[in-house]
Design a protein around this motif. Structure first.
Motif, PDB file in Angstrom:
ATOM      1  N   VAL A   1      10.410  -2.748  -3.029  1.00 15.90           N
ATOM      2  CA  VAL A   1       9.224  -2.289  -2.307  1.00 15.90           C
ATOM      3  C   VAL A   1       9.210  -0.767  -2.322  1.00 15.90           C
ATOM      4  O   VAL A   1      10.248  -0.126  -2.093  1.00 15.90           O
TER       5      VAL A   1
ATOM      6  N   ASP B   1       6.987   2.440  -0.549  1.00 16.06           N
ATOM      7  CA  ASP B   1       5.953   2.866   0.395  1.00 16.06           C
ATOM      8  C   ASP B   1       6.175   4.332   0.745  1.00 16.06           C
ATOM      9  O   ASP B   1       7.164   4.932   0.329  1.00 16.06           O
TER      10      ASP B   1
ATOM     11  N   VAL C   1       6.414  -4.740  -4.982  1.00 16.46           N
ATOM     12  CA  VAL C   1       5.389  -4.531  -3.960  1.00 16.46           C
ATOM     13  C   VAL C   1       5.152  -3.032  -3.830  1.00 16.46           C
ATOM     14  O   VAL C   1       6.099  -2.256  -3.726  1.00 16.46           O
TER      15      VAL C   1
ATOM     16  N   MET D   1       2.868  -0.164  -1.671  1.00 11.80           N
ATOM     17  CA  MET D   1       1.957   0.172  -0.588  1.00 11.80           C
ATOM     18  C   MET D   1       1.233   1.465  -0.934  1.00 11.80           C
ATOM     19  O   MET D   1       1.866   2.449  -1.321  1.00 11.80           O
TER      20      MET D   1
ATOM     21  N   TRP E   1      -0.974  -3.173   1.096  1.00 14.76           N
ATOM     22  CA  TRP E   1       0.190  -3.656   0.358  1.00 14.76           C
ATOM     23  C   TRP E   1      -0.297  -4.468  -0.831  1.00 14.76           C
ATOM     24  O   TRP E   1      -1.092  -5.390  -0.678  1.00 14.76           O
TER      25      TRP E   1
ATOM     26  N   VAL F   1       3.194  -9.879   0.704  1.00 18.38           N
ATOM     27  CA  VAL F   1       1.971  -9.208   1.158  1.00 18.38           C
ATOM     28  C   VAL F   1       1.294 -10.023   2.254  1.00 18.38           C
ATOM     29  O   VAL F   1       0.814  -9.481   3.257  1.00 18.38           O
TER      30      VAL F   1
END
Length: 406
Positions: free
Chosen positions: A40, A42, A94, A96, A300, A318
Motif C-alpha cells: 500500500v 499513501d 493499493v 491512495m 483508495w 478498498v
C-alpha cells in the motif's frame, strides 16, 4: 485538497508500463494463487493521521487474512514515486490518491475499475463517486471526505449581537460589524495556489456559476463579494498571501471573527481552550439557494499490476477500508465526514461539532465533475482572477476575462 500532486502529464508513460508490471512488488502470488500480502502507498506521512490510518489498514489486514507492507510518502512526491515504481515494475497493490487526481490517472490506463471485482459502490455521497469516476467506471472509494464551512468566534458574535450569516448580505453586514481594532470580520485564503481556488468554489457554485464558463455573471458576482469584503476593510488585504493554515492562525489569535476553512483545522483550534467557536455552512447569495462546497478527501484505488489475484484482493481491501466501521472510526478520529450518507446521523451524534460540515458534504461537489482532466487549468484561471481582483488590477467582471487570456 491540501496537497496537489505535480507532474501529472508524465503519467502518460504509466499505461504501457503497467500492462507488464508484476504483482505489486510485495511477496507473493502468481495470478490465480492465494494472496498472503499486499503493498500500500499513501501520503499520510504525518501524525496523527499516519497512525490513525494505520489502525484502519490493520483492521482490514486482519479481516482479509493478509499482511500489509505500507509506504507513506509526502503528497508532493507521490506521482514521482508511482512513476519510479511503474518503471521498475513494482507498482503497489493499493494506491491512495487525492480525489481530483483520480480521473487524470485513470485516463492513463494505470488503474483498474472496481466493476471488475463486483465492489458495491452504492450509498456513497454522489460528489465523491463522481470524483472517482472516469468514462462511466468507478476507480476507487473514499472512506471519508472534508469540505469548507464558516467558523465563527461565538463570544465575538455574541458581544456584537451578530447571528451566524446564512446569506451574502448577512455575511457582509456581520463582517463589517465584527471588524474592530485589530480584528477583521472575516478571513479567507485568496492565495495564488489551488487553495485559493478551492476556497472560492463555494461562492461560485452556490450562486449558479461553474468552471465551464468562468466569465459568467454568476461567477463574477462571487468574486465581487470577495472584493467588496477586502475593499471595505472587513477582510484583510493580506488574504492574497494567506494559506488556509495562515487563515486558521488569524482566527485562533482573535484577529478574525469568522473564517472560511475546513474541519482539519479543528484539532489546532482545540489546542486553545479559551477559544470558543462554532460553524455553519457557507452562506448563499439569496435565500433558497443550496450551499455547495468542494469535496476534499482521498480515494483508495487498485493499480493495474498484471497480477489478477492481487488486484482482486486489493479491491477487497478498498472495499474494507471504506466499510461502515472504518468510515465512522476514521471520521471520528480525524474530523472528517463519512462518505456513506446513511452514516451521517450516527456520526453527528458522536461528533456534534461536525454537524454543519456533514450537512455541507451532502451537497458537496467534485472539482473534476465538470472538466475531468482539465480541472487544473480552470483552477489556475480562478486563482489568477482572484489575485487580479483583490489587488485592484481588474474589476470582478474583468478579472476572469484577463486570467483566461493570460
Amino acid at each position: 485538497m491540501k496537497r496537489r500532486m505535480t507532474g501529472l502529464t508524465a503519467m502518460a508513460v504509466l499505461a504501457p508500463l503497467t500492462l507488464t508490471a508484476c504483482g505489486g512488488g510485495g511477496g507473493g502470488s502468481a495470478a490465480g494463487g492465494d494472496v498472503e500480502s499486499l503493498t500500500v502507498v499513501d501520503y499520510y506521512n504525518n501524525e496523527p493521521d499516519k497512525t490513525l490510518v494505520q489502525e484502519a489498514i490493520d483492521r482490514c489486514a486482519t479481516e482479509l487474512g493478509v499482511t500489509i507492507e505500507r509506504e507513506t510518502v509526502p503528497g508532493k512526491d507521490l506521482i514521482q514515486k508511482v512513476l519510479q515504481r511503474a518503471s521498475s515494475k513494482t507498482l503497489p497493490d493499493v494506491l491512495m490518491i487525492d480525489n481530483p487526481d483520480v480521473q487524470e490517472i485513470a485516463a492513463t490506463g494505470g488503474l483498474s475499475p472496481l466493476s471488475e471485482y463486483d465492489i458495491d459502490t452504492s450509498g456513497f455521497a454522489e460528489g465523491m463517486l463522481e470524483a472517482a469516476t472516469y468514462e462511466g467506471d468507478v476507480y476507487g472509494l473514499a472512506p471519508t471526505a472534508n469540505t469548507l464551512g464558516i467558523f465563527y468566534n461565538t463570544e465575538l458574535l455574541a458581544a456584537a449581537g451578530v447571528e451566524p450569516p446564512t446569506t451574502w448580505d448577512e455575511l457582509k453586514a456581520a463582517a463589517a460589524k465584527l471588524t474592530q481594532g485589530e480584528t477583521y470580520g472575516l478571513a479567507f485564503s485568496g492565495i495564488a495556489t489551488y487553495e485559493g481556488s478551492w476556497q472560492f468554489l463555494p461562492f461560485m457554485w452556490s450562486n449558479g456559476g461553474d468552471e465551464t464558463d468562468l466569465t459568467s455573471p454568476e461567477v463574477a458576482e462571487g468574486l465581487a463579494l470577495w472584493k467588496e469584503l477586502v475593499d471595505s476593510g472587513s477582510a484583510s488585504s493580506s488574504v492574497i498571501n494567506w494559506s488556509q493554515a495562515d487563515v486558521k492562525d488569524q482566527f485562533a489569535a482573535g484577529k478574525a471573527a469568522m473564517m472560511v476553512n475546513g474541519p482539519w483545522q479543528i484539532p489546532a483550534l482545540q489546542e486553545n481552550p479559551d477559544l470558543a467557536w462554532d460553524s455553519v455552512q457557507i452562506p448563499v447569495n439569496e435565500q433558497g439557494q443550496t450551499s455547495i462546497a468542494p469535496l476534499g478527501g482521498e480515494v483508495w484505488t487498485v493499480p493495474v499490476t498484471g497480477d489478477d489475484a492481487k488486484q482482486a484482493k486489493a479491491a477487497e481491501f478498498v472495499q474494507c477500508i471504506s466499510d461502515d466501521e472504518n468510515q465512522l472510526a476514521l471520521a471520528e478520529a480525524r474530523y472528517t465526514v463519512p462518505t456513506k450518507t446513511t452514516l451521517a446521523e450516527e456520526y453527528v451524534t458522536r461528533v456534534p461539532e461536525m454537524e454543519s460540515f456533514t450537512e455541507q458534504v451532502a451537497n458537496a461537489r467534485s472539482r473534476t465533475g465538470q472538466l475531468g482532466e482539465q480541472w487544473p487549468e480552470a483552477a489556475t484561471v480562478i486563482y489568477n482572477a482572484v489575485q487580479l481582483a483583490l489587488t485592484g488590477k481588474a474589476s470582478a467582471e474583468e478579472a476572469f476575462e484577463q486570467a483566461s487570456a493570460g
